[in-house]
Design an enzyme around this catalytic site. Structure first.
Site, PDB file in Angstrom:
ATOM      1  N   HIS A   1      -1.102   0.289 -10.006  1.00  0.00           N
ATOM      2  CA  HIS A   1      -1.767  -0.653  -9.089  1.00  0.00           C
ATOM      3  C   HIS A   1      -2.375  -1.842  -9.855  1.00  0.00           C
ATOM      4  O   HIS A   1      -3.587  -2.059  -9.828  1.00  0.00           O
ATOM      5  CB  HIS A   1      -2.843   0.078  -8.267  1.00  0.00           C
ATOM      6  CG  HIS A   1      -3.144  -0.626  -6.964  1.00  0.00           C
ATOM      7  ND1 HIS A   1      -3.531   0.020  -5.824  1.00  0.00           N
ATOM      8  CD2 HIS A   1      -3.121  -1.941  -6.615  1.00  0.00           C
ATOM      9  CE1 HIS A   1      -3.731  -0.841  -4.844  1.00  0.00           C
ATOM     10  NE2 HIS A   1      -3.483  -2.048  -5.306  1.00  0.00           N
ATOM     11  N   GLU A  40      -3.053   7.752  -4.185  1.00  0.00           N
ATOM     12  CA  GLU A  40      -3.506   7.309  -5.509  1.00  0.00           C
ATOM     13  C   GLU A  40      -4.796   7.994  -5.924  1.00  0.00           C
ATOM     14  O   GLU A  40      -5.685   8.134  -5.084  1.00  0.00           O
ATOM     15  CB  GLU A  40      -3.768   5.789  -5.477  1.00  0.00           C
ATOM     16  CG  GLU A  40      -2.510   4.980  -5.502  1.00  0.00           C
ATOM     17  CD  GLU A  40      -2.781   3.481  -5.444  1.00  0.00           C
ATOM     18  OE1 GLU A  40      -1.996   2.803  -4.806  1.00  0.00           O
ATOM     19  OE2 GLU A  40      -3.774   3.009  -6.034  1.00  0.00           O
ATOM     20  N   ARG A  88       0.861  -1.178   0.000  1.00  0.00           N
ATOM     21  CA  ARG A  88       0.000   0.000   0.000  1.00  0.00           C
ATOM     22  C   ARG A  88       0.900   1.232   0.000  1.00  0.00           C
ATOM     23  O   ARG A  88       1.929   1.272   0.704  1.00  0.00           O
ATOM     24  CB  ARG A  88      -0.904   0.025   1.245  1.00  0.00           C
ATOM     25  CG  ARG A  88      -2.078  -0.938   1.181  1.00  0.00           C
ATOM     26  CD  ARG A  88      -3.080  -0.547   0.089  1.00  0.00           C
ATOM     27  NE  ARG A  88      -4.254  -1.411   0.067  1.00  0.00           N
ATOM     28  CZ  ARG A  88      -4.434  -2.435  -0.776  1.00  0.00           C
ATOM     29  NH1 ARG A  88      -3.515  -2.721  -1.678  1.00  0.00           N
ATOM     30  NH2 ARG A  88      -5.536  -3.146  -0.740  1.00  0.00           N
TER      31      ARG A  88
END
Ligand code: DGY
Length: 324
Positions: free
Chosen positions: A285, A267, A238
């Site tokens: 991602h 993000e 993450r």
């Protein structure tokens, strides 16, 4: 059974949900307030959610839903404590994306160390005038030392791959070395190191921890300074585990050699300057993004949702105690 699906999931997920009950899919991404209102409306049994849907205390406060089925293995978008207090079960999709994500961790190591993005851009821009002894020299992956931060499923699958590349594989976890029975077939093939030692000695430091209050900015300016100047940081976990502004500064200053990232602190935004740095490999991602994995995730996610709506314990609940 009534499902709110915040973003359509791949097949067979939608078919499983539609066969089980009514499915509402909003036309556009719900704001926090819209999500809160729907969760409290009494109109839905389960929300099928994405990691971009934030279920914080405010959203969960008056929620009447029985469950949240997250289309992800990670669930840091959900305040699980608040959900548990409210009797809301949270489901996730563990196991099925392990190999795909470990593949991406290897890809990031290889691409960053061997300057793959730079080399591709150089060639496409017409820069390649023929073989040269010192063209785009990078760092070795084979034989290098990989430091795994966390040693869950994805870290272990990354260890398997790295061992195949002749790497020395070390890991760190809270609480010290894992006993052989918990290392399974990796016993004797990987070594424990404490956090500081792992940071100092790794050629690749690869992050495999969930995002929690303890792991937020685990990799900060101090840690980046302590890494080898030839090392690369790899993050498939993450984004907020890394202080991204500090990372940009460290990359600019040559404190580390490179970074391979699939996740970002904020993000989809990137820290200022990150995208301009040549010594980075930046992916949007896509750790679990293969057709088969995303479809298996969708099936699991839908099965979790249907079980929750029926009042049964889902196959993958992160807080089964919510219903005890
Ligand atoms: C997850 O599952 O948590 C990934 O980040 C997205 O697949």
């Amino acid at each position: 059974m009534r499902f709110l699906v915040t973003t359509p999931i791949p097949e067979p997920g939608m078919s499983i949900l539609r066969a089980a009950g009514d499915v509402e899919v909003p036309n556009q991404r719900l704001s926090a307030e819209e999500l809160r209102l729907r969760c409290a409306s009494g109109a839905f049994d389960v929300v099928v959610a994405q990691l971009t849907d934030v279920f914080d205390k405010a959203v969960l406060e008056n929620a009447t839903i029985k469950g949240i089925s997250n289309y992800a293995v990670g669930y840091d978008n959900v305040d699980v404590r608040a959900a548990t207090r409210r009797g809301i079960v949270v489901g996730n999709t563990p196991g099925v994306l392990t190999d795909a994500t470990a593949d991406i961790a290897m890809l990031l190591m290889l691409a960053t160390a061997r300057r793959c993005v730079e080399a591709d851009g150089f060639l496409r821009a017409g820069g390649y005038q023929g073989w040269q002894p010192e063209l785009l020299l990078g760092h070795d992956v084979s034989g290098a030392t990989l430091g795994l931060v966390g040693f869950g499923r994805i870290a272990r699958a990354t260890a398997e791959r790295a061992l195949g590349f002749g790497m020395t594989v070390r890991y760190t976890v809270r609480g010290g070395a894992l006993p052989a029975d918990r290392l399974g077939h990796l016993a004797g093939r990987v070594q424990y190191a404490d956090w500081d030692d792992l940071v100092r000695t790794s050629d690749f430091l690869s992050l495999h921890v969930p995002l929690t209050a303890e792991t937020h900015h685990l990799v900060d300016a101090r840690i980046l300074r302590a890494m080898k100047p030839t090392a690369c940081l790899i993050n498939t976990s993450r984004g907020p585990v890394v202080d991204e502004t500090a990372l940009v500064a460290a990359l600019r200053a040559g404190e580390i050699a490179g970074a391979g990232l699939d996740v970002y602190e904020d993000e989809p935004a990137l820290a200022d300057g990150l995208a301009e740095l040549p010594n980075t490999t930046l992916l949007p991602h896509i750790g679990s993004a293969t057709r088969s994995v995303r479809s298996t995730m969708a099936a699991l996610c839908a099965e979790n949702a249907v079980a929750m709506a029926r009042g049964q314990m889902p196959p993958h609940a992160v807080n089964p105690e919510a219903w005890r």
